[in-house]
Design a protein around this motif. Structure first.
Motif, PDB file in Angstrom:
ATOM      1  N   THR A   1       0.858  -1.180   0.000  1.00  0.00           N
ATOM      2  CA  THR A   1       0.000   0.000   0.000  1.00  0.00           C
ATOM      3  C   THR A   1       0.897   1.233   0.000  1.00  0.00           C
ATOM      4  O   THR A   1       1.831   1.316   0.788  1.00  0.00           O
ATOM      5  CB  THR A   1      -0.923   0.027   1.227  1.00  0.00           C
ATOM      6  OG1 THR A   1      -1.798  -1.100   1.181  1.00  0.00           O
ATOM      7  CG2 THR A   1      -1.766   1.308   1.246  1.00  0.00           C
ATOM      8  N   ALA A   2       0.615   2.165  -0.922  1.00  0.00           N
ATOM      9  CA  ALA A   2       1.483   3.338  -1.053  1.00  0.00           C
ATOM     10  C   ALA A   2       0.670   4.575  -1.375  1.00  0.00           C
ATOM     11  O   ALA A   2      -0.353   4.508  -2.070  1.00  0.00           O
ATOM     12  CB  ALA A   2       2.525   3.106  -2.144  1.00  0.00           C
ATOM     13  N   SER A   3       1.149   5.695  -0.860  1.00  0.00           N
ATOM     14  CA  SER A   3       0.625   6.999  -1.243  1.00  0.00           C
ATOM     15  C   SER A   3       1.506   7.527  -2.365  1.00  0.00           C
ATOM     16  O   SER A   3       2.728   7.617  -2.215  1.00  0.00           O
ATOM     17  CB  SER A   3       0.645   7.953  -0.042  1.00  0.00           C
ATOM     18  OG  SER A   3       0.294   9.261  -0.430  1.00  0.00           O
ATOM     19  N   VAL A   4       0.883   7.871  -3.499  1.00  0.00           N
ATOM     20  CA  VAL A   4       1.618   8.255  -4.697  1.00  0.00           C
ATOM     21  C   VAL A   4       1.345   9.724  -5.010  1.00  0.00           C
ATOM     22  O   VAL A   4       0.188  10.123  -5.182  1.00  0.00           O
ATOM     23  CB  VAL A   4       1.202   7.383  -5.901  1.00  0.00           C
ATOM     24  CG1 VAL A   4       1.966   7.803  -7.148  1.00  0.00           C
ATOM     25  CG2 VAL A   4       1.423   5.912  -5.589  1.00  0.00           C
ATOM     26  N   THR A   5       2.398  10.527  -5.070  1.00  0.00           N
ATOM     27  CA  THR A   5       2.288  11.939  -5.437  1.00  0.00           C
ATOM     28  C   THR A   5       2.866  12.121  -6.834  1.00  0.00           C
ATOM     29  O   THR A   5       4.002  11.720  -7.101  1.00  0.00           O
ATOM     30  CB  THR A   5       3.045  12.829  -4.441  1.00  0.00           C
ATOM     31  OG1 THR A   5       2.518  12.625  -3.123  1.00  0.00           O
ATOM     32  CG2 THR A   5       2.898  14.296  -4.800  1.00  0.00           C
ATOM     33  N   VAL A   6       2.057  12.733  -7.724  1.00  0.00           N
ATOM     34  CA  VAL A   6       2.453  12.854  -9.127  1.00  0.00           C
ATOM     35  C   VAL A   6       2.417  14.319  -9.556  1.00  0.00           C
ATOM     36  O   VAL A   6       1.346  14.912  -9.707  1.00  0.00           O
ATOM     37  CB  VAL A   6       1.520  12.035 -10.036  1.00  0.00           C
ATOM     38  CG1 VAL A   6       2.042  12.041 -11.471  1.00  0.00           C
ATOM     39  CG2 VAL A   6       1.377  10.609  -9.526  1.00  0.00           C
ATOM     40  N   PRO A   7       3.594  14.960  -9.757  1.00  0.00           N
ATOM     41  CA  PRO A   7       3.620  16.338 -10.265  1.00  0.00           C
ATOM     42  C   PRO A   7       2.969  16.424 -11.640  1.00  0.00           C
ATOM     43  O   PRO A   7       3.136  15.534 -12.478  1.00  0.00           O
ATOM     44  CB  PRO A   7       5.114  16.653 -10.352  1.00  0.00           C
ATOM     45  CG  PRO A   7       5.769  15.695  -9.415  1.00  0.00           C
ATOM     46  CD  PRO A   7       4.944  14.447  -9.472  1.00  0.00           C
ATOM     47  N   GLY A   8       2.217  17.476 -11.873  1.00  0.00           N
ATOM     48  CA  GLY A   8       1.592  17.676 -13.176  1.00  0.00           C
ATOM     49  C   GLY A   8       0.288  16.948 -13.377  1.00  0.00           C
ATOM     50  O   GLY A   8      -0.366  17.115 -14.414  1.00  0.00           O
ATOM     51  N   LEU A   9      -0.130  16.128 -12.413  1.00  0.00           N
ATOM     52  CA  LEU A   9      -1.381  15.383 -12.521  1.00  0.00           C
ATOM     53  C   LEU A   9      -2.514  16.205 -11.915  1.00  0.00           C
ATOM     54  O   LEU A   9      -2.378  16.777 -10.835  1.00  0.00           O
ATOM     55  CB  LEU A   9      -1.268  14.047 -11.793  1.00  0.00           C
ATOM     56  CG  LEU A   9      -2.487  13.111 -11.884  1.00  0.00           C
ATOM     57  CD1 LEU A   9      -2.645  12.608 -13.323  1.00  0.00           C
ATOM     58  CD2 LEU A   9      -2.327  11.927 -10.920  1.00  0.00           C
ATOM     59  N   SER A  10      -3.651  16.292 -12.615  1.00  0.00           N
ATOM     60  CA  SER A  10      -4.793  17.051 -12.120  1.00  0.00           C
ATOM     61  C   SER A  10      -5.594  16.226 -11.130  1.00  0.00           C
ATOM     62  O   SER A  10      -5.714  14.999 -11.263  1.00  0.00           O
ATOM     63  CB  SER A  10      -5.702  17.468 -13.285  1.00  0.00           C
ATOM     64  OG  SER A  10      -5.009  18.279 -14.201  1.00  0.00           O
ATOM     65  N   ALA A  11      -6.134  16.895 -10.119  1.00  0.00           N
ATOM     66  CA  ALA A  11      -7.009  16.221  -9.164  1.00  0.00           C
ATOM     67  C   ALA A  11      -8.326  15.878  -9.846  1.00  0.00           C
ATOM     68  O   ALA A  11      -8.815  16.605 -10.702  1.00  0.00           O
ATOM     69  CB  ALA A  11      -7.256  17.122  -7.960  1.00  0.00           C
ATOM     70  N   GLY A  12      -8.899  14.731  -9.485  1.00  0.00           N
ATOM     71  CA  GLY A  12     -10.160  14.317 -10.089  1.00  0.00           C
ATOM     72  C   GLY A  12     -10.353  12.818  -9.998  1.00  0.00           C
ATOM     73  O   GLY A  12      -9.703  12.128  -9.202  1.00  0.00           O
ATOM     74  N   SER A  13     -11.256  12.310 -10.837  1.00  0.00           N
ATOM     75  CA  SER A  13     -11.602  10.893 -10.824  1.00  0.00           C
ATOM     76  C   SER A  13     -10.873  10.158 -11.941  1.00  0.00           C
ATOM     77  O   SER A  13     -10.845  10.619 -13.087  1.00  0.00           O
ATOM     78  CB  SER A  13     -13.112  10.732 -10.989  1.00  0.00           C
ATOM     79  OG  SER A  13     -13.458   9.363 -10.987  1.00  0.00           O
ATOM     80  N   PHE A  14     -10.282   9.023 -11.603  1.00  0.00           N
ATOM     81  CA  PHE A  14      -9.612   8.165 -12.564  1.00  0.00           C
ATOM     82  C   PHE A  14     -10.230   6.770 -12.498  1.00  0.00           C
ATOM     83  O   PHE A  14     -10.656   6.323 -11.432  1.00  0.00           O
ATOM     84  CB  PHE A  14      -8.118   8.076 -12.267  1.00  0.00           C
ATOM     85  CG  PHE A  14      -7.337   9.302 -12.640  1.00  0.00           C
ATOM     86  CD1 PHE A  14      -6.509   9.293 -13.745  1.00  0.00           C
ATOM     87  CD2 PHE A  14      -7.451  10.474 -11.892  1.00  0.00           C
ATOM     88  CE1 PHE A  14      -5.787  10.421 -14.098  1.00  0.00           C
ATOM     89  CE2 PHE A  14      -6.730  11.603 -12.243  1.00  0.00           C
ATOM     90  CZ  PHE A  14      -5.899  11.578 -13.348  1.00  0.00           C
ATOM     91  N   SER A  15     -10.265   6.081 -13.634  1.00  0.00           N
ATOM     92  CA  SER A  15     -10.785   4.713 -13.664  1.00  0.00           C
ATOM     93  C   SER A  15      -9.706   3.758 -14.138  1.00  0.00           C
ATOM     94  O   SER A  15      -8.924   4.092 -15.047  1.00  0.00           O
ATOM     95  CB  SER A  15     -12.010   4.613 -14.572  1.00  0.00           C
ATOM     96  OG  SER A  15     -11.680   4.974 -15.903  1.00  0.00           O
ATOM     97  N   GLU A  16      -9.663   2.571 -13.522  1.00  0.00           N
ATOM     98  CA  GLU A  16      -8.673   1.564 -13.890  1.00  0.00           C
ATOM     99  C   GLU A  16      -9.092   0.930 -15.217  1.00  0.00           C
ATOM    100  O   GLU A  16     -10.227   0.507 -15.384  1.00  0.00           O
ATOM    101  CB  GLU A  16      -8.566   0.502 -12.803  1.00  0.00           C
ATOM    102  CG  GLU A  16      -7.188  -0.146 -12.678  1.00  0.00           C
ATOM    103  CD  GLU A  16      -6.907  -1.160 -13.765  1.00  0.00           C
ATOM    104  OE1 GLU A  16      -5.772  -1.209 -14.269  1.00  0.00           O
ATOM    105  OE2 GLU A  16      -7.849  -1.898 -14.104  1.00  0.00           O
ATOM    106  N   VAL A  17      -8.166   0.909 -16.171  1.00  0.00           N
ATOM    107  CA  VAL A  17      -8.489   0.521 -17.541  1.00  0.00           C
ATOM    108  C   VAL A  17      -9.006  -0.910 -17.629  1.00  0.00           C
ATOM    109  O   VAL A  17      -9.956  -1.202 -18.373  1.00  0.00           O
ATOM    110  CB  VAL A  17      -7.252   0.708 -18.450  1.00  0.00           C
ATOM    111  CG1 VAL A  17      -7.493   0.109 -19.831  1.00  0.00           C
ATOM    112  CG2 VAL A  17      -6.902   2.188 -18.562  1.00  0.00           C
ATOM    113  N   PHE A  18      -8.442  -1.831 -16.882  1.00  0.00           N
ATOM    114  CA  PHE A  18      -8.785  -3.240 -17.031  1.00  0.00           C
ATOM    115  C   PHE A  18      -9.900  -3.687 -16.083  1.00  0.00           C
ATOM    116  O   PHE A  18     -10.770  -4.464 -16.477  1.00  0.00           O
ATOM    117  CB  PHE A  18      -7.540  -4.104 -16.814  1.00  0.00           C
ATOM    118  CG  PHE A  18      -6.418  -3.755 -17.750  1.00  0.00           C
ATOM    119  CD1 PHE A  18      -6.476  -4.106 -19.088  1.00  0.00           C
ATOM    120  CD2 PHE A  18      -5.313  -3.051 -17.302  1.00  0.00           C
ATOM    121  CE1 PHE A  18      -5.458  -3.787 -19.957  1.00  0.00           C
ATOM    122  CE2 PHE A  18      -4.285  -2.720 -18.161  1.00  0.00           C
ATOM    123  CZ  PHE A  18      -4.354  -3.092 -19.499  1.00  0.00           C
TER     124      PHE A  18
END
Length: 244
Positions: free
Chosen positions: A197-214
């Motif tokens: 389990t990890a907390s991932v911080t991504v520069p340049g990524l917008s806050a919002g909803s993401f869906s797992e492709v598979f």
């Protein structure tokens, strides 16, 4: 059309790197004989025990120590100052060649066992020129020497601060971000053989909803500085791809 240069590296690169070549010699400090007819298990046993003469049922033998580098040669490189991921005094290993330098303004970041400069850094223009006198990446690629990977990553981080994803958790997670116009693909991979389990911080990524492709799983990212952060739980070796 070749050219002869009395100063190496040629084409004026000695001014970029702030060093001139002193000597270039094979990386290994020992000569190794070819071992024929010796099983891999026997060879590994010889390396572990320090045996310098190895005989198997076929009668072939090595009169010199078995080469642990697999024929690439190996030379010790030790950091002389603290680098990111690579503390002062920690050792990495080069292959094939041991090149030494006359230093003309560069900073020495690491030396060989004999004290000769092995890794240098020199400010040139708006950038930093780093020179390594041996093939560090080769032994990492062939022998999976993670200490060499840490040295290379530390040199990059030392020379320039890159904005890249970071993780905080109980294991290693690889993060890749691909963007096209307003779309983003976030790829996370568990590099461990156990759940993480990890907390991932991504520069340049917008806050919002993401869906797992598979699998279709939805995840929410929240704003963090100039990027976004999310928390993931991954099975051993699992890869997830999020689109948003």
């Amino acid at each position: 059309e070749g050219r002869h240069h009395t100063t190496l590296p040629g084409y004026g690169l000695h001014e970029v790197f702030g060093v001139r070549q002193k000597n270039a010699e094979p990386a290994s400090e020992h000569s190794y004989s070819v071992v024929q007819g010796v099983t891999r298990a026997s060879e590994q046993a010889a390396v572990r025990s320090g045996i310098t003469e190895l005989v198997d049922g076929s009668g072939f033998f090595a009169s010199q120590p078995v080469d642990p580098s697999g024929g690439l040669g190996q030379v010790e490189i030790m950091a002389t100052e603290d680098l990111p991921y690579f503390a002062k005094g920690r050792k990495a290993y080069g292959a094939l060649v041991k090149e030494t330098f006359f230093v003309d303004g560069a900073d020495v970041l690491a030396t060989y066992a004999d004290g000769e400069p092995a890794v240098t850094r020199h400010a040139y223009g708006d950038g930093q020129a780093i020179l390594i006198g041996s093939y560090v990446g080769l032994l990492h690629q062939r022998k999976n020497l993670t200490t060499n990977a840490d040295l290379l990553a530390g040199l990059v981080e030392h020379a320039v601060r890159l904005e890249r994803p970071s993780t905080v958790g109980d294991g290693r997670v690889r993060v890749d971000l691909l963007t096209h116009e307003d779309e983003a693909l976030l790829i996370v991979r568990n590099l461990e053989q156990r759940p993480v389990t990890a907390s991932v911080t991504v520069p340049g990524l917008s806050a919002g909803s993401f869906s797992e492709v598979f699998g279709g799983e939805a995840v929410e990212t929240t704003a963090a500085g100039d990027g976004a952060v999310l928390t993931v739980t991954l099975h051993p070796d699992e890869v997830r791809v999020y689109r948003g």
